[in-house]
Design a protein around this motif. Structure first.
Motif, PDB file in Angstrom:
ATOM      1  N   LEU A  86       0.829  -1.203   0.000  1.00  0.00           N
ATOM      2  CA  LEU A  86       0.000   0.000   0.000  1.00  0.00           C
ATOM      3  C   LEU A  86       0.868   1.259   0.000  1.00  0.00           C
ATOM      4  O   LEU A  86       1.825   1.364   0.765  1.00  0.00           O
ATOM      5  CB  LEU A  86      -0.896   0.007   1.244  1.00  0.00           C
ATOM      6  CG  LEU A  86      -1.807  -1.208   1.421  1.00  0.00           C
ATOM      7  CD1 LEU A  86      -2.455  -1.195   2.789  1.00  0.00           C
ATOM      8  CD2 LEU A  86      -2.852  -1.249   0.328  1.00  0.00           C
ATOM      9  N   ARG A  87       0.512   2.222  -0.849  1.00  0.00           N
ATOM     10  CA  ARG A  87       1.236   3.494  -0.893  1.00  0.00           C
ATOM     11  C   ARG A  87       0.669   4.418   0.183  1.00  0.00           C
ATOM     12  O   ARG A  87      -0.528   4.668   0.235  1.00  0.00           O
ATOM     13  CB  ARG A  87       1.087   4.161  -2.255  1.00  0.00           C
ATOM     14  CG  ARG A  87       1.831   5.496  -2.365  1.00  0.00           C
ATOM     15  CD  ARG A  87       1.570   6.195  -3.688  1.00  0.00           C
ATOM     16  NE  ARG A  87       1.996   5.412  -4.825  1.00  0.00           N
ATOM     17  CZ  ARG A  87       3.233   5.439  -5.329  1.00  0.00           C
ATOM     18  NH1 ARG A  87       4.147   6.219  -4.797  1.00  0.00           N
ATOM     19  NH2 ARG A  87       3.539   4.713  -6.377  1.00  0.00           N
ATOM     20  N   LEU A  88       1.548   4.923   1.043  1.00  0.00           N
ATOM     21  CA  LEU A  88       1.143   5.859   2.096  1.00  0.00           C
ATOM     22  C   LEU A  88       1.424   7.299   1.707  1.00  0.00           C
ATOM     23  O   LEU A  88       0.706   8.200   2.104  1.00  0.00           O
ATOM     24  CB  LEU A  88       1.854   5.529   3.410  1.00  0.00           C
ATOM     25  CG  LEU A  88       1.659   4.114   3.958  1.00  0.00           C
ATOM     26  CD1 LEU A  88       2.391   3.950   5.273  1.00  0.00           C
ATOM     27  CD2 LEU A  88       0.191   3.776   4.094  1.00  0.00           C
ATOM     28  N   TYR A 119       3.707   0.594   2.697  1.00  0.00           N
ATOM     29  CA  TYR A 119       3.462  -0.295   3.823  1.00  0.00           C
ATOM     30  C   TYR A 119       3.011  -1.635   3.262  1.00  0.00           C
ATOM     31  O   TYR A 119       2.069  -1.702   2.468  1.00  0.00           O
ATOM     32  CB  TYR A 119       2.394   0.299   4.748  1.00  0.00           C
ATOM     33  CG  TYR A 119       1.841  -0.662   5.765  1.00  0.00           C
ATOM     34  CD1 TYR A 119       2.666  -1.280   6.702  1.00  0.00           C
ATOM     35  CD2 TYR A 119       0.492  -0.966   5.793  1.00  0.00           C
ATOM     36  CE1 TYR A 119       2.156  -2.161   7.628  1.00  0.00           C
ATOM     37  CE2 TYR A 119      -0.034  -1.843   6.722  1.00  0.00           C
ATOM     38  CZ  TYR A 119       0.809  -2.444   7.633  1.00  0.00           C
ATOM     39  OH  TYR A 119       0.293  -3.322   8.548  1.00  0.00           O
ATOM     40  N   LYS A 121       2.894   3.529  10.677  1.00  0.00           N
ATOM     41  CA  LYS A 121       2.489   3.107   9.330  1.00  0.00           C
ATOM     42  C   LYS A 121       1.134   2.423   9.320  1.00  0.00           C
ATOM     43  O   LYS A 121       0.314   2.675   8.439  1.00  0.00           O
ATOM     44  CB  LYS A 121       3.549   2.191   8.715  1.00  0.00           C
ATOM     45  CG  LYS A 121       4.727   2.955   8.143  1.00  0.00           C
ATOM     46  CD  LYS A 121       5.646   2.033   7.385  1.00  0.00           C
ATOM     47  CE  LYS A 121       6.723   2.821   6.664  1.00  0.00           C
ATOM     48  NZ  LYS A 121       7.576   1.938   5.854  1.00  0.00           N
ATOM     49  N   ALA A 151      -2.094   3.851   7.307  1.00  0.00           N
ATOM     50  CA  ALA A 151      -2.773   2.999   6.326  1.00  0.00           C
ATOM     51  C   ALA A 151      -4.250   2.848   6.672  1.00  0.00           C
ATOM     52  O   ALA A 151      -5.108   2.901   5.784  1.00  0.00           O
ATOM     53  CB  ALA A 151      -2.094   1.630   6.265  1.00  0.00           C
ATOM     54  N   TYR A 157      -7.055   3.806   3.803  1.00  0.00           N
ATOM     55  CA  TYR A 157      -7.681   2.727   3.045  1.00  0.00           C
ATOM     56  C   TYR A 157      -8.916   2.175   3.760  1.00  0.00           C
ATOM     57  O   TYR A 157      -8.906   2.015   4.979  1.00  0.00           O
ATOM     58  CB  TYR A 157      -6.673   1.592   2.799  1.00  0.00           C
ATOM     59  CG  TYR A 157      -5.561   2.008   1.863  1.00  0.00           C
ATOM     60  CD1 TYR A 157      -5.720   1.903   0.490  1.00  0.00           C
ATOM     61  CD2 TYR A 157      -4.369   2.528   2.357  1.00  0.00           C
ATOM     62  CE1 TYR A 157      -4.714   2.291  -0.372  1.00  0.00           C
ATOM     63  CE2 TYR A 157      -3.346   2.925   1.501  1.00  0.00           C
ATOM     64  CZ  TYR A 157      -3.536   2.808   0.130  1.00  0.00           C
ATOM     65  OH  TYR A 157      -2.541   3.198  -0.722  1.00  0.00           O
ATOM     66  N   PHE A 208      -7.637  -3.100   9.528  1.00  0.00           N
ATOM     67  CA  PHE A 208      -6.246  -3.379   9.865  1.00  0.00           C
ATOM     68  C   PHE A 208      -6.191  -3.936  11.282  1.00  0.00           C
ATOM     69  O   PHE A 208      -6.744  -3.335  12.214  1.00  0.00           O
ATOM     70  CB  PHE A 208      -5.402  -2.109   9.767  1.00  0.00           C
ATOM     71  CG  PHE A 208      -5.182  -1.659   8.355  1.00  0.00           C
ATOM     72  CD1 PHE A 208      -4.034  -2.001   7.672  1.00  0.00           C
ATOM     73  CD2 PHE A 208      -6.141  -0.900   7.702  1.00  0.00           C
ATOM     74  CE1 PHE A 208      -3.846  -1.599   6.355  1.00  0.00           C
ATOM     75  CE2 PHE A 208      -5.965  -0.494   6.392  1.00  0.00           C
ATOM     76  CZ  PHE A 208      -4.811  -0.835   5.720  1.00  0.00           C
TER      77      PHE A 208
END
Length: 124
Positions: free
Chosen positions: A56-58, A64, A93, A97, A101, A105
């Protein structure tokens, strides 16, 4: 620095000196959790899971990769992060995330035998 703080600093340096495993290689805690996910898959709670399967782009040049992408039997997708010990950057992170998103998590930490064993879960 107190003797207690000196011992902790030395222990942290010793852990960091061990180095990291190659990408795609599970450590012992991750392997134990993978066995837990596999057992959940066999009883129908988990439909699918993949180790380091999603990145995943943070932010620019900041990514991450959760330890496990997990699809539950109902189709919900979760990102599971397995830690023996949490460092500040890892905690930051997963929080970032979770804000970016629309996924669930979950942080998973192995409990010691003194704590009764098993896993401790925290949802972000």
């Amino acid at each position: 620095m107190s003797s207690q703080a000196t011992k902790r600093a030395g222990a942290t340096r010793a852990l960091q000196a061990l180095g990291r495993l190659k990408t795609g290689t599970m450590n012992k805690t991750e392997a134990a959790y993978a066995a837990t996910l596999e057992a959940r898959r066999h009883v129908g709670e988990v439909a699918w899971f993949k180790f380091e399967g999603i990145k995943l782009r943070l932010a620019d040049n900041t990514f991450y990769t959760p330890d496990f992408a997990v699809m539950l039997a109902d189709g919900a997708l979760e990102m599971h992060e397995v830690k023996g010990f949490w460092q500040d950057d890892a905690r930051a992170k997963i929080k970032i995330a979770a804000d970016l998103y629309p996924l669930r998590f979950i942080a998973i930490q192995l409990k010691t035998k003194k704590q009764g064993g098993g896993w401790e879960f925290k949802t972000f």
